[in-house]
Design a protein around this motif. Structure first.
Motif, mmCIF file in Angstrom:
data_model
loop_
_atom_site.group_PDB
_atom_site.id
_atom_site.type_symbol
_atom_site.label_atom_id
_atom_site.label_comp_id
_atom_site.label_asym_id
_atom_site.label_seq_id
_atom_site.Cartn_x
_atom_site.Cartn_y
_atom_site.Cartn_z
ATOM 1 N N GLY A 79 0.785 -1.232 0.000
ATOM 2 C CA GLY A 79 0.000 0.000 0.000
ATOM 3 C C GLY A 79 0.813 1.277 0.000
ATOM 4 N N THR A 80 1.796 1.379 0.904
ATOM 5 C CA THR A 80 2.503 2.653 1.070
ATOM 6 C C THR A 80 4.011 2.460 0.975
ATOM 7 N N LEU A 81 4.716 3.581 0.742
ATOM 8 C CA LEU A 81 6.186 3.522 0.674
ATOM 9 C C LEU A 81 6.780 3.082 2.007
ATOM 10 N N GLN A 82 6.173 3.512 3.115
ATOM 11 C CA GLN A 82 6.663 3.097 4.441
ATOM 12 C C GLN A 82 6.636 1.573 4.572
ATOM 13 N N ILE A 83 5.506 0.988 4.211
ATOM 14 C CA ILE A 83 5.361 -0.470 4.310
ATOM 15 C C ILE A 83 6.368 -1.162 3.396
ATOM 16 N N MET A 84 6.590 -0.589 2.207
ATOM 17 C CA MET A 84 7.512 -1.187 1.240
ATOM 18 C C MET A 84 8.919 -1.281 1.826
ATOM 19 N N LEU A 85 9.371 -0.193 2.455
ATOM 20 C CA LEU A 85 10.712 -0.199 3.057
ATOM 21 C C LEU A 85 10.774 -1.144 4.263
ATOM 22 N N ASP A 86 9.735 -1.079 5.093
ATOM 23 C CA ASP A 86 9.750 -1.901 6.308
ATOM 24 C C ASP A 86 9.753 -3.392 5.980
ATOM 25 N N ARG A 87 9.082 -3.754 4.910
ATOM 26 C CA ARG A 87 9.051 -5.166 4.513
ATOM 27 C C ARG A 87 10.446 -5.634 4.088
ATOM 28 N N ASP A 88 11.155 -4.793 3.328
ATOM 29 C CA ASP A 88 12.529 -5.136 2.922
ATOM 30 C C ASP A 88 13.446 -5.237 4.137
ATOM 31 N N ILE A 89 13.231 -4.341 5.102
ATOM 32 C CA ILE A 89 14.057 -4.372 6.328
ATOM 33 C C ILE A 89 13.807 -5.680 7.077
ATOM 34 N N GLU A 90 12.536 -6.046 7.211
ATOM 35 C CA GLU A 90 12.189 -7.290 7.916
ATOM 36 C C GLU A 90 12.801 -8.508 7.225
ATOM 37 N N GLU A 91 12.838 -8.473 5.899
ATOM 38 C CA GLU A 91 13.348 -9.621 5.139
ATOM 39 C C GLU A 91 14.850 -9.520 4.866
ATOM 40 N N ASN A 92 15.472 -8.486 5.453
ATOM 41 C CA ASN A 92 16.923 -8.310 5.369
ATOM 42 C C ASN A 92 17.426 -8.265 3.922
ATOM 43 N N ARG A 93 16.719 -7.516 3.082
ATOM 44 C CA ARG A 93 17.165 -7.444 1.688
ATOM 45 C C ARG A 93 17.195 -6.010 1.154
ATOM 46 N N VAL A 94 17.332 -5.051 2.078
ATOM 47 C CA VAL A 94 17.301 -3.631 1.706
ATOM 48 C C VAL A 94 18.293 -3.305 0.591
ATOM 49 N N LYS A 95 19.549 -3.742 0.771
ATOM 50 C CA LYS A 95 20.601 -3.321 -0.163
ATOM 51 C C LYS A 95 20.892 -4.352 -1.247
ATOM 52 N N LYS A 96 20.089 -5.401 -1.289
ATOM 53 C CA LYS A 96 20.305 -6.411 -2.333
ATOM 54 C C LYS A 96 19.812 -5.879 -3.684
ATOM 55 N N PRO A 97 20.544 -6.157 -4.778
ATOM 56 C CA PRO A 97 20.094 -5.726 -6.106
ATOM 57 C C PRO A 97 18.672 -6.212 -6.372
ATOM 58 N N GLY A 98 17.834 -5.309 -6.854
ATOM 59 C CA GLY A 98 16.452 -5.684 -7.161
ATOM 60 C C GLY A 98 15.478 -5.430 -6.039
ATOM 61 N N SER A 99 15.971 -5.071 -4.839
ATOM 62 C CA SER A 99 15.034 -4.801 -3.744
ATOM 63 C C SER A 99 14.276 -3.509 -4.038
ATOM 64 N N HIS A 100 13.042 -3.437 -3.558
ATOM 65 C CA HIS A 100 12.225 -2.241 -3.783
ATOM 66 C C HIS A 100 12.888 -1.011 -3.154
ATOM 67 N N THR A 101 13.512 -1.219 -1.993
ATOM 68 C CA THR A 101 14.148 -0.106 -1.281
ATOM 69 C C THR A 101 15.308 0.456 -2.086
#
Length: 208
Positions: A79-101
């Motif tokens: 739904g929101t950009l906040q949720i998008m970032l938080d989901r990547d943080i939870e899944e530990n893939r923030v800086k991985k190529p292809g992550s939404h963040t």
């Protein structure tokens, strides 16, 4: 890129879309958050601008379009950009190529590049876009690019359209174009800042 259809006014569409995003960001509602869908739609309207700038910004066009497409796809389930970032943080893939963040950070840079480019165009004299485009690239993209890309962009600067050619590609006259560009400069600033704050508030930083 072929010239746009005669009735298309991309600058006007961009200006209108970012007015709406600015209104959301500046609304006094506590915790007001940007929804992914309207954000990705507004960003997609910016894509033709990179195409109009020719070979110098081909890398930016390809990269930006792909990243915006990813965020648009994400909007179907997030739904929101906040949720998008938080989901990547939870899944530990923030800086991985292809992550939404990671992709959102690249899109933010594209929006910023266009903002600085417009600022430089409005401040410049004459018909050449080389100086405005070079300054915008140096400020926003160059710090994140290796030598090979910087060299290719510098070479491509000689193939930029003139100001008159750009107006023709965008189906605008000078007065109207300046109004729409100023509108984007004004309305994109709080949107760009909003995205940056999302990263800083999660201690992710924006220089990666």
């Amino acid at each position: 890129m072929a010239d746009l259809e005669n009735n298309e006014k991309p600058l006007r569409k961009i200006a209108d879309a970012f007015k709406e995003l600015e209104a959301t960001v500046n609304s006094q509602t506590p915790g007001a958050d940007l929804e992914v869908a309207p954000f990705s739609r507004a960003c997609s309207l910016v894509s033709p601008l990179f195409g109009c700038l020719g070979i110098a910004f081909k890398f930016a066009e390809l990269d930006y379009v792909a990243k915006v497409h990813d965020i648009a796809e994400a909007s179907k389930s997030i739904g929101t950009l906040q949720i998008m970032l938080d989901r990547d943080i939870e899944e530990n893939r923030v800086k991985k190529p292809g992550s939404h963040t990671r992709n959102l950070l690249r899109v933010k840079r594209g929006l910023e590049m266009v903002k600085v480019l417009f600022e430089q165009i409005l401040a410049a004299e004459g018909n050449s876009l080389k100086d405005p485009a070079s300054k915008a690239y140096a400020q926003v993209f160059a710090p994140h690019h290796g030598w090979a890309i910087r060299k290719a962009v510098a070479a491509g600067m000689y193939a930029l359209p003139t100001w008159a050619q750009l107006l023709s590609k965008l189906n605008e006259d000078e007065t109207s174009a300046r109004i729409q560009m100023q509108s984007y400069i004004t309305t994109s600033a709080p949107v760009i800042l909003y995205v940056e704050k999302l990263y800083h508030s999660r201690e992710l930083g924006i220089d990666w």
